[in-house]
Design an enzyme around this catalytic site. Structure first.
Site, mmCIF file in Angstrom:
data_model
loop_
_atom_site.group_PDB
_atom_site.id
_atom_site.type_symbol
_atom_site.label_atom_id
_atom_site.label_comp_id
_atom_site.label_asym_id
_atom_site.label_seq_id
_atom_site.Cartn_x
_atom_site.Cartn_y
_atom_site.Cartn_z
ATOM 1 N N LYS A 153 0.824 -1.222 0.000
ATOM 2 C CA LYS A 153 0.000 0.000 0.000
ATOM 3 C C LYS A 153 0.858 1.273 0.000
ATOM 4 O O LYS A 153 0.613 2.192 -0.772
ATOM 5 C CB LYS A 153 -0.938 -0.025 1.219
ATOM 6 N N ILE A 154 1.874 1.301 0.879
ATOM 7 C CA ILE A 154 2.688 2.528 0.972
ATOM 8 C C ILE A 154 3.603 2.640 -0.254
ATOM 9 O O ILE A 154 3.756 3.721 -0.829
ATOM 10 C CB ILE A 154 3.486 2.552 2.291
ATOM 11 N N THR A 228 11.370 4.801 5.487
ATOM 12 C CA THR A 228 10.232 5.122 6.365
ATOM 13 C C THR A 228 9.583 3.827 6.836
ATOM 14 O O THR A 228 8.450 3.840 7.297
ATOM 15 C CB THR A 228 9.169 5.962 5.628
ATOM 16 N N SER A 229 10.293 2.692 6.694
ATOM 17 C CA SER A 229 9.633 1.414 6.979
ATOM 18 C C SER A 229 10.005 0.884 8.372
ATOM 19 O O SER A 229 9.241 1.061 9.322
ATOM 20 C CB SER A 229 9.968 0.415 5.880
ATOM 21 N N ARG A 230 11.141 0.239 8.494
ATOM 22 C CA ARG A 230 11.605 -0.215 9.808
ATOM 23 C C ARG A 230 13.122 -0.085 9.854
ATOM 24 O O ARG A 230 13.809 -0.387 8.854
ATOM 25 C CB ARG A 230 11.220 -1.680 10.070
ATOM 26 N N ASP A 254 13.411 7.874 8.767
ATOM 27 C CA ASP A 254 12.338 8.105 9.746
ATOM 28 C C ASP A 254 12.348 7.013 10.809
ATOM 29 O O ASP A 254 11.614 7.105 11.789
ATOM 30 C CB ASP A 254 10.979 8.121 9.022
ATOM 31 N N GLU A 259 15.916 2.355 17.691
ATOM 32 C CA GLU A 259 15.091 3.510 18.077
ATOM 33 C C GLU A 259 14.319 3.307 19.382
ATOM 34 O O GLU A 259 13.891 4.273 20.010
ATOM 35 C CB GLU A 259 14.116 3.865 16.946
ATOM 36 N N HIS A 291 10.296 8.595 13.643
ATOM 37 C CA HIS A 291 9.212 7.662 13.298
ATOM 38 C C HIS A 291 7.856 8.387 13.248
ATOM 39 O O HIS A 291 6.945 8.081 14.019
ATOM 40 C CB HIS A 291 9.176 6.509 14.303
ATOM 41 N N PHE A 294 3.658 8.267 9.846
ATOM 42 C CA PHE A 294 2.214 8.021 9.985
ATOM 43 C C PHE A 294 1.458 9.226 10.532
ATOM 44 O O PHE A 294 0.233 9.236 10.527
ATOM 45 C CB PHE A 294 1.984 6.849 10.962
#
Ligand code: NAD
Length: 330
Positions: A153-154, A228-230, A254, A259, A291, A294
């Site tokens: 989706k992203i 921007t994922s993990r 991100d 983290e 992070h 979202f």
């Protein structure tokens, strides 16, 4: 349903507090993160509600089971922070598979535009009336190649945005989507040919350190890397080596391998002991954010609705469409 809501921030309460009341749920907001030291706080609750930097390992699953907790409600799409296998036949795990793919993809493009065009540095300079352009030259994105790793989706939202910028798209995904108008290639071909690489796959044993010393060696000189994922998709030390050697045009992160305990918190008065993170902050072409891909009003509202809908379905014996393990997530 009684829900122990871990890792509460003021912005969570804006939606969860009034909506929880509408659903008739008894939500207990806990500021502490969910970990081995705090899991006992779930005693007496039907479900726990957690976010990305909370974790639930096998030992904690057993404790929850003993305390008769029935479910883990994830306020996220990713579920790598829960031992899914250990939870089998003990706890139901429900997630929010899609809340606003655009929120994350738009933020990925914001990171790219920032590290490419140095708006973060220009902001600081002009506030001190330093109007010099030295060191702020970027590159056009038009006609450049965007390499998208993970076309869910992203990733698809990012493809739409990159096409809007006139970019050509190469994609890598072990489960290609035939309906997408993109060229799928191997991971090696993608990293060799892309001017921009953006990560949109989940963290799994296969994707851990998918960006490493070898893939970085294959990359073009001056490549832009956006994650921007993990955090653990990237071997941070390998990226630092690449940055030191001048390989990257820019890096926008991100998310970060280590983290947990840092991101989402104000640690500005603490001595930071993570030398890799500290080193990353010294590069002028790196931007680290906490992070927040979202973090839009639309996404936060959708997360609250979907999380509470998941709890409602569980309480009322309705189909659990967002149950991890049965919802088709790889
Ligand atoms: P999705 O499930 O819709 O898509 C993931 C895609 O990755 C799928 O197409 C899947 O086939 C692909 N994939 C699986 N294994 C792969 C591999 N080995 N190599 C390449 N691709 C692979 O998920 P999504 O909603 O697009 O979210 C993607 C990720 O974004 C999530 O897993 C989460 O980690 C992250 N995320 C970050 C934020 C943030 O705030 N920064 C917010 C939401 C999600």
């Amino acid at each position: 349903m009684k829900i122990a809501f871990y890792g509460t921030k003021p912005y969570d309460k804006i939606w969860f507090e009034p909506m929880g009341k509408d659903y008739g749920f008894d939500i207990h907001f806990i500021e502490l993160p969910c970990n081995e030291d705090t899991i006992f706080l779930a005693n007496g609750y039907d479900a726990i509600c957690i976010f990305v930097n909370d974790y639930v390992n096998a030992a904690m699953i057993d404790k929850l089971y003993d305390m008769k907790v029935k479910a883990i409600l994830l306020r996220s799409a990713g579920f790598n922070n829960v031992d899914i296998k250990a939870a089998e036949n003990k706890l139901v795990i429900l997630r929010v598979p899609s809340y606003s793919p655009e929120a994350v993809a738009e933020f990925a493009m914001a990171l790219l535009l920032t590290v490419n065009r140095f708006t973060h540095r220009a902001y600081n300079r002009t506030r001190e009336f330093n109007m010099s352009l030295n060191g702020l030259m970027g590159t056009d994105l038009n006609q450049k190649v965007a390499g998208i790793i993970g076309t869910g989706k992203i990733g698809q939202a990012m493809i739409r945005i990159c096409k809007g910028f006139g970019m050509q798209i190469l994609a890598y995904d072990p489960y290609p989507n035939k309906e997408l108008d993109v060229k799928y290639v191997s991971i090696d071909e993608l990293v060799k040919k892309a001017d921009v690489i953006s990560l949109h796959c989940p963290l799994t044993p296969e994707t851990e350190h998918i960006i490493n010393k070898d893939t970085i060696t294959l990359m073009k000189q001056g490549v832009y890397l956006i994650n921007t994922s993990r955090g653990r998709l990237i071997d941070t030390e390998a990226v630092i080596d690449g940055l030191r050697e001048g390989k990257f045009g820019g890096v926008g992160l991100d998310v970060y391998e280590e983290e947990e305990g840092l991101f989402f918190e104000d640690r500005s008065n603490d001595i930071i002991t993570d030398d890799n993170l500290a080193r990353l902050m010294t590069f002028p072409n790196v931007l680290v954010t906490s992070h927040m891909g979202f973090f839009t009003q639309e996404a936060m509202q959708a997360i609250a609705i979907e999380t509470l809908e998941n709890a409602y379905a569980l309480e009322n014996g309705l189909p659990l469409v967002n149950q991890v393990g049965t919802d088709g997530a790889h």
